[in-house]
Design a protein around this motif. Sequence first.
Motif, PDB file in Angstrom:
ATOM      1  N   TYR A 139      70.605  27.524   9.127  1.00  0.00           N
ATOM      2  CA  TYR A 139      69.997  27.039   7.881  1.00  0.00           C
ATOM      3  C   TYR A 139      68.830  27.914   7.435  1.00  0.00           C
ATOM      4  N   ASP A 166      66.154  19.932   1.096  1.00  0.00           N
ATOM      5  CA  ASP A 166      66.245  20.280   2.515  1.00  0.00           C
ATOM      6  C   ASP A 166      65.857  19.036   3.293  1.00  0.00           C
ATOM      7  N   VAL A 190      71.075  20.830   2.783  1.00  0.00           N
ATOM      8  CA  VAL A 190      70.317  21.928   2.184  1.00  0.00           C
ATOM      9  C   VAL A 190      71.062  22.397   0.937  1.00  0.00           C
ATOM     10  N   ARG A 237      75.625  24.508   8.199  1.00  0.00           N
ATOM     11  CA  ARG A 237      75.592  25.293   9.437  1.00  0.00           C
ATOM     12  C   ARG A 237      76.873  25.052  10.226  1.00  0.00           C
TER      13      ARG A 237
END
Length: 131
Positions: free
Chosen positions: A16, A34, A44, A60
């Motif tokens: 991230y 976020d 995010v 991610r």
Amino acid sequence: MTTQSLFLVTLVVPDYDAAIAFYRDSMGFDLVEDNGLDDDKRWVVIRPPGGEGASLLLARAVDAEQEKAIGNQAGGRVSFFLRTDDFARDHAAYLAKGVVFEEEPRHEVYGTVAVFRDPFGNRWDMIQSAG
């Protein structure tokens, strides 16, 4: 009458914070959200300045299958198309911040364009529309 719009596109990234640093600091994108979720996941969202069009949801990779998709989400083709109102300005700014272009800018019937890669291997077109 139904009104719909595409507002988020998932972009699988290895980390991230590395992704935020590149898109915000090198490309000048806005960090819209976020927020922490369960199990070290985060929500995010980034978008180009001006907020027109879809935003990117940075996700991610959490396993080997998702890691294989990083940088190859479109099978080697250009994945993302970034429209700019001033190609020369943005091209110079990106070069100064270390963004790697695969080619020199070229003029096509639809506008001025150049392909670049983000640090994760995704290919992007930066385009200033003709006319």
